[in-house]
Design an enzyme around this catalytic site. Structure first.
Site, PDB file in Angstrom:
ATOM      1  N   LYS A   1       0.869  -1.182   0.000  1.00  0.00           N
ATOM      2  CA  LYS A   1       0.000   0.000   0.000  1.00  0.00           C
ATOM      3  C   LYS A   1       0.897   1.221   0.000  1.00  0.00           C
ATOM      4  O   LYS A   1       1.932   1.244   0.697  1.00  0.00           O
ATOM      5  CB  LYS A   1      -0.881  -0.038   1.261  1.00  0.00           C
ATOM      6  CG  LYS A   1      -1.893   1.105   1.358  1.00  0.00           C
ATOM      7  CD  LYS A   1      -2.765   0.965   2.604  1.00  0.00           C
ATOM      8  CE  LYS A   1      -3.824   2.056   2.696  1.00  0.00           C
ATOM      9  NZ  LYS A   1      -4.680   1.944   3.897  1.00  0.00           N
TER      10      LYS A   1
ATOM     11  N   SER B   1      -9.632   2.142   3.058  1.00  0.00           N
ATOM     12  CA  SER B   1      -8.753   2.901   2.190  1.00  0.00           C
ATOM     13  C   SER B   1      -7.747   2.022   1.436  1.00  0.00           C
ATOM     14  O   SER B   1      -7.135   2.500   0.494  1.00  0.00           O
ATOM     15  CB  SER B   1      -7.997   3.941   3.012  1.00  0.00           C
ATOM     16  OG  SER B   1      -7.145   3.303   3.953  1.00  0.00           O
TER      17      SER B   1
ATOM     18  N   SER C   1      -9.916  -0.306   7.191  1.00  0.00           N
ATOM     19  CA  SER C   1      -9.345  -0.202   5.842  1.00  0.00           C
ATOM     20  C   SER C   1      -8.659  -1.440   5.291  1.00  0.00           C
ATOM     21  O   SER C   1      -8.325  -1.467   4.116  1.00  0.00           O
ATOM     22  CB  SER C   1      -8.365   0.960   5.777  1.00  0.00           C
ATOM     23  OG  SER C   1      -9.072   2.146   5.629  1.00  0.00           O
TER      24      SER C   1
HETATM   25  N1  GLN Z   1     -13.063   4.380   6.431  1.00  0.00           N
HETATM   26  C1  GLN Z   1     -12.489   4.830   7.669  1.00  0.00           C
HETATM   27  C2  GLN Z   1     -12.109   6.277   7.552  1.00  0.00           C
HETATM   28  O1  GLN Z   1     -12.405   6.877   6.588  1.00  0.00           O
HETATM   29  C3  GLN Z   1     -11.324   3.982   8.039  1.00  0.00           C
HETATM   30  C4  GLN Z   1     -10.127   4.274   7.246  1.00  0.00           C
HETATM   31  C5  GLN Z   1      -8.955   3.422   7.634  1.00  0.00           C
HETATM   32  O2  GLN Z   1      -9.108   2.388   8.273  1.00  0.00           O
HETATM   33  N2  GLN Z   1      -7.781   3.896   7.285  1.00  0.00           N
HETATM   34  O3  GLN Z   1     -11.531   6.837   8.420  1.00  0.00           O
END
Ligand code: GLN
Length: 486
Positions: free
Chosen positions: A77, A152, A176
């Site tokens: 990532k 994400s 994420s």
């Molecule tokens: N979707 C969540 C957010 O927008 C979690 C994102 C993540 O785990 N990095 O914060």
């Protein structure tokens, strides 16, 4: 070759069925064919990968195996710093940032012999649930290109699901790893907070962020976690505790294991197709001797509001470092220091990141700290207590990973709260710091497309070995994880 799991590829490499160069070249070709459509990779490192593969083959020929992942292709990532390779974090702010060092996770996987094929797309600074917040454009779900892959770590999930690479790293602050794994029909593990080093992993919300593996099977996640986990003195929240052998515990029976089904997770609001997938999985696990008990997690409904105070508060502080002075985007012709700060940040950050910085700064400001931040931290404690009580009765907790299957691109971008609610089942484990895994457990038909369904298993602190094993036992008797998008 691309239909094999990482573990099977390892056996094939050992048996001389193909070389690491052939294997890496095969995936590089697949990336070339499909990435234009999926947008899962923001950059590839083809030349370096093939050099590394050649070296791996030579070493193998002379009996010199560097580690458990010798010659196997993976991708990172784009939140993990990679020495000499651009690390954008999905942001214009870091579009040209080339780190002078590797993140610990990158270093460890490299030392185990893994070969990096490139960096995967992501929501800007890991803020998002759909990968629509990337400066480099939305990622498409390989099961239906009109749908999001989740976020994400959506690039990692789409890349693994599309078999552009057999495994990836991801990070999980509020879901994420698990949510995109569910949307793309792959397996993703968020380890216990502190199990995997955050050094060199660009910070979003430091008390929640945790890196972990994403692959097609729980066994492959175990292979990766074996290398990723461990104490790191360069991360002050890394836990000084021996790691388990996540691979050798994969043969254990799950007979007599107690799994809790939280009443609150199976309430109204859960998509019928998700519920059907879970009920089927429960039956399969029962056949393996797993026992199910209804439990209560009474404060779960408070997790989203608490998270959306804590995470933005920490992000507003973490992202203060991007000021146009030290690294990252700098505006042209600043008039003075204030102009430099303002315009560099205004130009470098996207809408969602700005929204979080505003919310977080507000929540931490002198007059509001008690009303918001402090209260959110108290709720966080309540949520942890719910889990502690549950784990007095059960070994694991089973529920959905997401409230619905993958949604359409553009469907939720107009309503941030609706987008945030997508993480309702994943956020509690982050607030408590517990490990959680998402495993494919079904498929639903929607508008002519087949979409994967994910189930989530949450374990007690540092119980990753047993968590991976129960997922592995389930995958031995089901085939959802082997399905590949058309
Ligand atoms: N979707 C969540 C957010 O927008 C979690 C994102 C993540 O785990 N990095 O914060």
């Amino acid at each position: 070759m691309h239909t094999l799991s990482l573990a099977a590829m390892r056996t094939a490499l050992d048996g001389g069925e193909f070389s690491s160069v052939e294997l890496c070249q095969h995936f590089i070709d697949r990336i070339k064919q499909q990435n234009e459509q999926l947008n899962a990779f923001v950059c590839t490192t083809e030349e370096q990968a093939l050099r590394d593969a050649r070296e791996a083959d030579q070493k193998r020929a002379s009996g010199d195996i560097s580690g458990a992942l010798h010659g196997l292709p993976i991708a990172h990532k784009d939140i993990f710093c990679t020495d000499g390779v651009t690390t954008t974090c999905g942001s214009r702010m870091l579009q040209d940032f080339v780190p002078p060092y590797n993140a610990t996770v990158v270093e460890k996987l490299k030392a185990a012999g893994a070969i990096c094929l490139g960096k995967t797309n992501m929501d800007e600074f890991a803020m998002g649930s759909s990968n629509e917040n990337s400066y480099f454009g939305a990622v498409r779900n390989p099961w239906d290109n009109n749908r999001v892959p989740g976020g994400s770590s959506g690039g990692s999930a789409a890349a693994v699901a599309g078999r552009l690479v057999p495994a990836c790293t991801g990070t999980d602050t509020g879901g994420s790893i698990r949510q995109p794994a569910a949307f793309c029909g792959i397996t993703g593990l968020k380890p216990t907070y502190g199990r995997v080093s955050r050094y060199g992993m660009i910070a979003f919300a430091s008390s929640l962020d945790q890196g972990g593996p994403m692959a097609t099977t729980a066994e492959d996640c175990a292979l990766l976690l074996n290398e990723m986990a461990g104490f790191d003195e360069r991360d002050s929240t890394s836990i000084e505790r021996d790691k388990d052998d996540y691979v050798s515990s994969l043969g254990n029976s799950v007979k007599g294991i107690k799994v809790g089904l939280p009443r609150q997770y199976f309430d109204a609001g859960l998509d019928a197709s998700i519920e059907a997938g879970l009920q089927q999985a429960i039956k399969e696990l029962e056949k393996l001797g797993v026992e199910f008990i209804e439990i209560d997690l009474a404060n779960q409904h408070l997790s989203v509001p608490a998270y959306y105070i804590v995470a933005p508060a920490e992000c507003s502080s973490n992202l203060a470092r991007f000021d146009g002075v030290r690294y990252g985007h700098r505006c042209d012709n600043p008039q003075d220091l204030e102009d430099l700060y303002k315009r560099s940040r205004a130009e470098g950050f996207g809408r969602e990141v700005k929204r979080r910085i505003l919310v977080g700064t507000y929540a931490l400001s002198a007059g509001y700290y008690d009303a918001y931040y402090l209260k959110a931290q108290k709720i966080r404690s309540l949520i942890s207590q719910d889990f502690s009580q549950a784990f007095e009765q059960v070994d694991f907790i089973l529920g959905p990973t997401t409230p619905s299957p993958a949604f359409k691109i553009g469907e939720k971008t107009g309503d941030p709260v609706e987008m945030y609610l997508n993480d309702i089942f994943t956020i509690p484990a982050n607030l408590a710091g517990l490990p959680g895994i998402s495993v494919p457990c079904g498929e639903v038909q929607s508008d002519g497309a087949s979409l994967p369904v994910g189930m989530q298993l949450i374990g007690n602190y540092f119980d990753e070995a047993r968590l991976l094993n129960i997922a592995h036992q389930y995958q031995k008797v089901t085939d959802w994880h082997t399905r590949i998008p058309a």
